[in-house]
Write a protein that holds these residues in place. Structure first.
Motif, PDB file in Angstrom:
ATOM      1  N   THR A 192      27.194  76.790  38.570  1.00 17.46           N
ATOM      2  CA  THR A 192      27.503  76.161  37.291  1.00 17.46           C
ATOM      3  C   THR A 192      26.638  76.826  36.228  1.00 17.46           C
ATOM      4  OG1 THR A 192      28.112  74.037  38.269  1.00 17.46           O
ATOM      5  CG2 THR A 192      27.440  74.017  35.972  1.00 17.46           C
ATOM      6  N   TYR A 236      28.832  70.717  39.243  1.00 16.35           N
ATOM      7  CA  TYR A 236      29.487  71.049  37.972  1.00 16.35           C
ATOM      8  C   TYR A 236      29.974  69.784  37.267  1.00 16.35           C
ATOM      9  CZ  TYR A 236      33.471  72.327  35.010  1.00 16.35           C
ATOM     10  OH  TYR A 236      34.378  72.420  33.986  1.00 16.35           O
ATOM     11  N   TYR A 237      30.670  68.928  37.994  1.00 19.92           N
ATOM     12  CA  TYR A 237      31.193  67.710  37.364  1.00 19.92           C
ATOM     13  C   TYR A 237      30.070  66.735  37.001  1.00 19.92           C
ATOM     14  CZ  TYR A 237      35.809  69.412  38.527  1.00 19.92           C
ATOM     15  OH  TYR A 237      36.944  70.176  38.602  1.00 19.92           O
ATOM     16  N   LYS A 272      28.661  67.972  33.745  1.00 23.16           N
ATOM     17  CA  LYS A 272      29.588  67.642  32.654  1.00 23.16           C
ATOM     18  C   LYS A 272      29.465  66.162  32.294  1.00 23.16           C
ATOM     19  CE  LYS A 272      33.814  69.032  32.273  1.00 23.16           C
ATOM     20  NZ  LYS A 272      33.809  69.827  31.013  1.00 23.16           N
ATOM     21  N   ARG A 284      30.652  72.146  43.605  1.00 21.43           N
ATOM     22  CA  ARG A 284      31.565  71.739  42.534  1.00 21.43           C
ATOM     23  C   ARG A 284      31.237  70.330  42.039  1.00 21.43           C
ATOM     24  NH1 ARG A 284      37.947  73.471  42.409  1.00 21.43           N
ATOM     25  NH2 ARG A 284      38.040  73.670  40.132  1.00 21.43           N
ATOM     26  N   VAL A 341      28.965  73.349  29.666  1.00 23.42           N
ATOM     27  CA  VAL A 341      28.941  73.520  31.121  1.00 23.42           C
ATOM     28  C   VAL A 341      30.212  74.242  31.580  1.00 23.42           C
ATOM     29  CG1 VAL A 341      28.837  72.331  33.340  1.00 23.42           C
ATOM     30  CG2 VAL A 341      27.562  71.433  31.391  1.00 23.42           C
ATOM     31  N   HIS A 342      30.045  75.271  32.409  1.00 17.27           N
ATOM     32  CA  HIS A 342      31.172  76.038  32.947  1.00 17.27           C
ATOM     33  C   HIS A 342      30.931  76.299  34.435  1.00 17.27           C
ATOM     34  CE1 HIS A 342      32.824  76.816  28.923  1.00 17.27           C
ATOM     35  NE2 HIS A 342      31.554  76.891  28.552  1.00 17.27           N
ATOM     36  N   TYR A 343      32.022  76.513  35.154  1.00 17.42           N
ATOM     37  CA  TYR A 343      31.946  76.695  36.607  1.00 17.42           C
ATOM     38  C   TYR A 343      32.516  78.052  36.990  1.00 17.42           C
ATOM     39  CZ  TYR A 343      32.678  75.776  41.614  1.00 17.42           C
ATOM     40  OH  TYR A 343      32.644  75.835  42.984  1.00 17.42           O
TER      41      TYR A 343
END
Length: 345
Positions: free
Chosen positions: A47, A87-88, A91, A84, A59-61
Motif C-alpha cells: 500500500t 490497504y482498506y 483508507k 489487501r 492511499v493506493h494499492y
C-alpha cells in the motif's frame, strides 16, 4: 477484537527518489501512478501512502512490485496480516486528518505507527478484503475496457489517416460552442468538468462533479461534445463528454457539424499531431493557452465521407461501451464506499 497500535500490523518505510529508467514496473508518487521504472523498491501487495504535500494521506494499492518515490510511504503487511486488508484499513482511517504542518502537510512514521486500530482475526481480514477487493477488481477491469477502446480508436485513426488522400481543416468538422452560463444560472446539481477531471491522453470523460462549488461563469456543453483542454495543452486533455453540463473556461467545447463525423473529429482532436500543434502555437510561456482559431485552421487527414462515417460507427460503439463501463464502476465504487466502514471497523 483487541485494540492494537497500527505499527503492530504494518511496517512503514519511505520511498526513494530517482527511479531507474525502464518500463517494467509502475512508479507511484503521493497520488498514485506517475510513470514507470526499470527497478522496484516495494513488493507485491504494498500500500502506498502519500507522505507530503497536497496528496498527503492519499492511499493506493499495488498488487505487483513497484517503485515508490520519496513523496510517499510504503506500507507492508506484517506476517499473518492480509496485505489487501491493510490497504482498506488505511483508507478507512482517513489518514489526511492526522497530517502535521500547514504550508507543507506531512505524515510521519511515528504518527502512523501510533494510531490505534482493532485487530480482527485473519479470517475476518480475508473476508473483508475479498468482498471489497472483488468490487475494486471489477472497477479495474472496466478501466482496462475503456483503455482498450481508446487505444483501438487511436490505432484505427492512424491507419485510416495514413491512407487518406486529402485533408480538411478541423473547423470543417466541428465548431466552437461559445455559450457561457453565469454562476447564478448554474444549478448546484449540474454536472461540472474541470481540467482535473480530464485524464491525460484518454478520450472518454467518465469523471465529473456537481457544480455546487462553482462561483464563476462556465462553458455549457452537451453529451457528445468534444472537450479540449486549452490551458497547457501539452497535458493532452481531450475527450468525449458522456453527460450534459458546464465546463471550466480553460476548456474548449467543440461540437461536430455532422453527427456521423463525431468519431473522426474526436480522434483528430485527440491525436498527437493536433495536440503538438496546439502546444506550438499557444499563447503565453508560463501558462500557455491554445486558441480555437489556430486549432480550427489545422488540416487533418480526410479519408472521405464513407470511411469517416464507418469510423464514426466504430468509435460510437466503443464510446457507448466505455460509458457503460464507467457507469457500472461508479455504482460499484459507491457500494464499496458504503461497505468499507461496515467491514473495516
Amino acid at each position: 477484537m483487541a485494540d492494537v497500535a497500527l505499527g503492530e500490523l504494518v511496517t512503514f518505510s519511505n520511498g526513494r527518489s530517482h527511479p531507474a529508467a525502464g518500463t517494467r514496473y509502475r512508479t507511484f508518487g503521493a497520488n498514485g501512478v506517475i510513470g514507470t521504472s526499470g527497478r522496484f523498491n516495494a513488493g507485491p501487495g504494498s500500500t502506498v501512502v502519500g507522505r507530503v504535500g497536497t496528496y498527503c494521506g492519499a492511499v493506493h494499492y499495488s498488487p505487483e512490485r513497484c517503485w515508490v518515490t520519496d513523496n510517499a510511504i510504503i506500507a507492508t503487511a506484517k506476517d499473518g496480516v492480509n496485505p489487501r486488508y491493510v490497504y482498506y484499513l488505511l483508507k478507512r482511517l482517513g489518514l489526511n486528518r492526522y497530517r502535521i504542518g500547514s504550508g507543507q502537510p506531512l505524515l510521519t512514521h511515528a504518527i502512523l505507527n501510533g494510531l490505534t486500530v482493532r485487530r480482527p482475526s485473519r479470517a475476518e481480514q480475508d473476508a473483508a478484503a475479498s468482498v471489497l477487493g472483488a468490487l475494486d477488481d471489477k472497477i479495474a477491469v472496466n478501466g482496462r475496457i475503456a483503455a482498450c477502446g481508446d487505444a483501438l480508436v487511436r490505432a484505427r485513426y492512424d491507419v485510416a489517416a495514413a491512407a487518406a488522400e486529402s485533408a480538411v481543416p478541423i473547423g470543417e468538422l466541428g465548431e466552437l460552442v461559445r455559450r457561457h452560463a453565469p454562476p447564478h444560472r448554474i444549478g448546484r446539481d449540474e454536472n461540472y468538468i474541470a481540467l482535473e477531471h480530464m485524464p491525460k491522453r484518454h478520450m472518454w470523460l467518465s469523471t465529473w462533479t456537481d457544480a455546487s462549488g462553482v462561483t464563476s461563469a462556465k462553458r455549457c456543453f452537451e453529451a457528445g461534445d468534444v472537450l479540449f483542454g486549452k490551458l497547457r495543452p501539452v497535458f493532452h486533455k481531450v475527450g468525449l463528454a458522456f453527460v450534459d453540463g458546464v465546463a471550466s473556461t480553460d476548456i474548449l467545447v467543440v461540437r461536430p457539424k455532422d453527427d456521423a463525423r463525431r468519431g473522426w473529429l474526436l480522434a483528430a482532436l485527440a491525436s498527437d499531431e493536433v495536440v503538438a500543434h496546439a502546444c506550438a502555437v499557444g499563447d503565453g510561456t508560463r501558462m500557455p493557452r491554445a486558441r480555437w482559431q489556430d486549432i480550427a485552421a489545422f488540416p487533418v487527414p480526410w479519408p472521405g465521407d464513407g470511411p469517416a462515417r464507418a469510423f464514426g460507427r466504430l468509435a460510437g460503439a466503443l464510446a457507448k461501451r466505455a460509458e457503460a463501463a464507467a457507469s457500472e464502476s461508479a455504482t460499484l465504487a459507491n457500494l464499496r464506499d458504503t461497505l468499507l466502514p461496515e467491514l473495516i471497523a
